[in-house]
Design a protein around this motif. Structure first.
Motif, PDB file in Angstrom:
ATOM      1  N   GLN A  99      66.008  74.813  32.099  1.00  0.00           N
ATOM      2  CA  GLN A  99      66.473  75.710  31.262  1.00  0.00           C
ATOM      3  C   GLN A  99      66.146  77.098  31.362  1.00  0.00           C
ATOM      4  O   GLN A  99      66.447  78.404  31.743  1.00  0.00           O
ATOM      5  CB  GLN A  99      65.847  75.822  29.674  1.00  0.00           C
ATOM      6  CG  GLN A  99      66.071  75.068  28.447  1.00  0.00           C
ATOM      7  CD  GLN A  99      65.252  74.348  27.746  1.00  0.00           C
ATOM      8  OE1 GLN A  99      64.367  74.497  27.464  1.00  0.00           O
ATOM      9  NE2 GLN A  99      66.731  73.567  26.299  1.00  0.00           N
ATOM     10  N   TRP A 100      64.766  76.932  32.654  1.00  0.00           N
ATOM     11  CA  TRP A 100      64.407  78.454  33.019  1.00  0.00           C
ATOM     12  C   TRP A 100      65.516  78.324  34.321  1.00  0.00           C
ATOM     13  O   TRP A 100      66.391  79.755  34.422  1.00  0.00           O
ATOM     14  CB  TRP A 100      63.151  78.195  33.847  1.00  0.00           C
ATOM     15  CG  TRP A 100      62.323  78.918  34.466  1.00  0.00           C
ATOM     16  CD1 TRP A 100      61.857  80.710  33.895  1.00  0.00           C
ATOM     17  CD2 TRP A 100      62.260  79.229  35.935  1.00  0.00           C
ATOM     18  NE1 TRP A 100      61.307  80.909  34.771  1.00  0.00           N
ATOM     19  CE2 TRP A 100      61.793  80.085  35.973  1.00  0.00           C
ATOM     20  CE3 TRP A 100      62.777  78.292  36.909  1.00  0.00           C
ATOM     21  CZ2 TRP A 100      61.282  81.214  38.193  1.00  0.00           C
ATOM     22  CZ3 TRP A 100      62.223  78.736  38.095  1.00  0.00           C
ATOM     23  CH2 TRP A 100      61.542  80.194  38.176  1.00  0.00           C
ATOM     24  N   GLY A 101      65.653  77.829  34.880  1.00  0.00           N
ATOM     25  CA  GLY A 101      67.218  78.051  35.684  1.00  0.00           C
ATOM     26  C   GLY A 101      68.401  78.617  35.360  1.00  0.00           C
ATOM     27  O   GLY A 101      69.085  79.078  36.154  1.00  0.00           O
ATOM     28  N   GLU A 102      68.802  78.497  33.948  1.00  0.00           N
ATOM     29  CA  GLU A 102      69.473  78.170  33.355  1.00  0.00           C
ATOM     30  C   GLU A 102      70.032  79.698  33.226  1.00  0.00           C
ATOM     31  O   GLU A 102      70.418  80.457  32.986  1.00  0.00           O
ATOM     32  CB  GLU A 102      70.196  77.296  31.500  1.00  0.00           C
ATOM     33  CG  GLU A 102      71.050  76.111  32.646  1.00  0.00           C
ATOM     34  CD  GLU A 102      70.823  75.259  31.265  1.00  0.00           C
ATOM     35  OE1 GLU A 102      70.509  75.899  30.255  1.00  0.00           O
ATOM     36  OE2 GLU A 102      71.514  74.197  31.646  1.00  0.00           O
ATOM     37  N   ASP A 103      68.842  79.960  32.445  1.00  0.00           N
ATOM     38  CA  ASP A 103      68.028  82.041  32.614  1.00  0.00           C
ATOM     39  C   ASP A 103      68.162  83.123  33.315  1.00  0.00           C
ATOM     40  O   ASP A 103      68.327  83.883  33.359  1.00  0.00           O
ATOM     41  CB  ASP A 103      66.628  81.907  31.276  1.00  0.00           C
ATOM     42  CG  ASP A 103      67.228  81.123  30.168  1.00  0.00           C
ATOM     43  OD1 ASP A 103      68.644  80.818  29.870  1.00  0.00           O
ATOM     44  OD2 ASP A 103      66.215  81.172  29.716  1.00  0.00           O
ATOM     45  N   PHE A 104      67.568  82.292  34.572  1.00  0.00           N
ATOM     46  CA  PHE A 104      67.507  82.950  35.619  1.00  0.00           C
ATOM     47  C   PHE A 104      68.094  83.151  37.234  1.00  0.00           C
ATOM     48  O   PHE A 104      67.569  84.023  38.013  1.00  0.00           O
ATOM     49  CB  PHE A 104      65.976  83.226  35.849  1.00  0.00           C
ATOM     50  CG  PHE A 104      65.017  83.661  34.691  1.00  0.00           C
ATOM     51  CD1 PHE A 104      65.215  84.827  34.476  1.00  0.00           C
ATOM     52  CD2 PHE A 104      64.190  83.008  34.252  1.00  0.00           C
ATOM     53  CE1 PHE A 104      64.153  85.307  33.346  1.00  0.00           C
ATOM     54  CE2 PHE A 104      62.972  83.456  32.650  1.00  0.00           C
ATOM     55  CZ  PHE A 104      63.453  84.619  32.427  1.00  0.00           C
ATOM     56  N   PHE A 105      68.744  81.621  36.762  1.00  0.00           N
ATOM     57  CA  PHE A 105      69.578  81.825  38.551  1.00  0.00           C
ATOM     58  C   PHE A 105      70.847  81.761  38.040  1.00  0.00           C
ATOM     59  O   PHE A 105      71.440  81.153  39.149  1.00  0.00           O
ATOM     60  CB  PHE A 105      68.519  80.841  38.785  1.00  0.00           C
ATOM     61  CG  PHE A 105      67.649  81.100  39.942  1.00  0.00           C
ATOM     62  CD1 PHE A 105      67.094  81.467  40.580  1.00  0.00           C
ATOM     63  CD2 PHE A 105      66.179  80.310  38.392  1.00  0.00           C
ATOM     64  CE1 PHE A 105      65.790  81.548  40.836  1.00  0.00           C
ATOM     65  CE2 PHE A 105      65.430  80.482  39.087  1.00  0.00           C
ATOM     66  CZ  PHE A 105      64.437  81.114  39.936  1.00  0.00           C
ATOM     67  N   PHE A 106      71.575  82.097  37.311  1.00  0.00           N
ATOM     68  CA  PHE A 106      73.277  82.116  37.729  1.00  0.00           C
ATOM     69  C   PHE A 106      73.525  83.269  36.859  1.00  0.00           C
ATOM     70  O   PHE A 106      72.809  84.012  35.510  1.00  0.00           O
ATOM     71  CB  PHE A 106      73.748  80.710  36.374  1.00  0.00           C
ATOM     72  CG  PHE A 106      73.547  79.828  36.997  1.00  0.00           C
ATOM     73  CD1 PHE A 106      74.449  79.028  37.646  1.00  0.00           C
ATOM     74  CD2 PHE A 106      72.271  78.862  36.016  1.00  0.00           C
ATOM     75  CE1 PHE A 106      74.070  77.704  38.185  1.00  0.00           C
ATOM     76  CE2 PHE A 106      72.259  77.613  37.437  1.00  0.00           C
ATOM     77  CZ  PHE A 106      72.541  76.888  38.262  1.00  0.00           C
ATOM     78  N   GLU A 107      74.182  84.102  36.887  1.00  0.00           N
ATOM     79  CA  GLU A 107      74.870  85.359  36.262  1.00  0.00           C
ATOM     80  C   GLU A 107      75.054  84.981  35.543  1.00  0.00           C
ATOM     81  O   GLU A 107      76.120  84.118  34.417  1.00  0.00           O
ATOM     82  CB  GLU A 107      75.721  85.644  37.916  1.00  0.00           C
ATOM     83  CG  GLU A 107      75.588  85.785  39.062  1.00  0.00           C
ATOM     84  CD  GLU A 107      74.493  87.414  39.208  1.00  0.00           C
ATOM     85  OE1 GLU A 107      74.779  88.408  38.176  1.00  0.00           O
ATOM     86  OE2 GLU A 107      73.534  87.277  39.306  1.00  0.00           O
ATOM     87  N   PRO A 108      75.747  85.775  34.655  1.00  0.00           N
ATOM     88  CA  PRO A 108      75.958  85.962  33.116  1.00  0.00           C
ATOM     89  C   PRO A 108      77.936  85.305  33.152  1.00  0.00           C
ATOM     90  O   PRO A 108      78.117  85.761  34.427  1.00  0.00           O
ATOM     91  CB  PRO A 108      76.457  87.432  32.316  1.00  0.00           C
ATOM     92  CG  PRO A 108      74.961  87.429  33.385  1.00  0.00           C
ATOM     93  CD  PRO A 108      74.932  87.342  34.771  1.00  0.00           C
ATOM     94  N   GLY A 109      78.222  84.078  32.743  1.00  0.00           N
ATOM     95  CA  GLY A 109      79.259  83.835  32.932  1.00  0.00           C
ATOM     96  C   GLY A 109      79.519  82.969  33.823  1.00  0.00           C
ATOM     97  O   GLY A 109      80.634  81.995  33.823  1.00  0.00           O
TER      98      GLY A 109
END
Length: 157
Positions: A99-109
């Motif tokens: 969940q941390w990775g999803e929040d901080f390591f992917f661009e929006p969309g």
């Protein structure tokens, strides 16, 4: 090469487990085990990891009681690697890391995989530290203190 130090005598609940799972490959092996992989070849194919490194990581996970090497379920001469209770205890850590990775390591969309409740088909709720009365805690709401010893031996697996 710098010699790696051990944290086995540390009183810190973050430092001590790093001896067992501090390697990124080890966490990815555990992730794949939660996904149902059990055989050396399955882990190797999924991770693209050199066989000698994979063998060393699996041996390490077995030595720390995170995985067990068991006879293959199909009766063949091979062995399989299964998570122990200690290994299954890593599930919340992997969920929080994901969940941390999803929040901080992917661009929006940006497309990425996500953990979904198998029955409901919906994303797993965000993990949040909570007080005993259920209040969501922020870092400034907590303090690290030495925990008193409460008799008995430490659980090792």
């Amino acid at each position: 090469m710098v010699k790696r130090i051990t944290h086995e005598d540390s009183a810190c609940g973050v430092a001590r487990p790093l001896d067992a799972i501090g390697d990124g490959w080890s966490l990815l092996i555990v992730r794949d085990a939660f996904g149902g992989l059990r055989r050396f070849g399955e882990f190797q194919k999924s991770l693209g990891l050199a066989k000698n490194i994979l063998a060393a990581r699996l041996k390490h996970l077995v030595a720390y009681g995170i995985m067990d090497a068991v006879p293959a379920s199909d009766g063949s001469a091979y062995q399989e690697y299964v998570l122990t209770e200690k290994g299954r205890g890593l599930f919340p850590l992997l969920v929080a890391l994901r969940q941390w990775g999803e929040d901080f390591f992917f661009e929006p969309g940006e497309r990425h995989v996500s953990l979904v409740d198998r029955q409901a088909g919906r994303p797993v709720a965000k993990m949040r530290p909570r007080s005993e009365d259920g209040k969501v805690l922020q870092p400034e709401d907590t303090v690290v203190t030495m925990r008193p010893v409460r008799g008995g031996k430490r659980k090792t697996d």
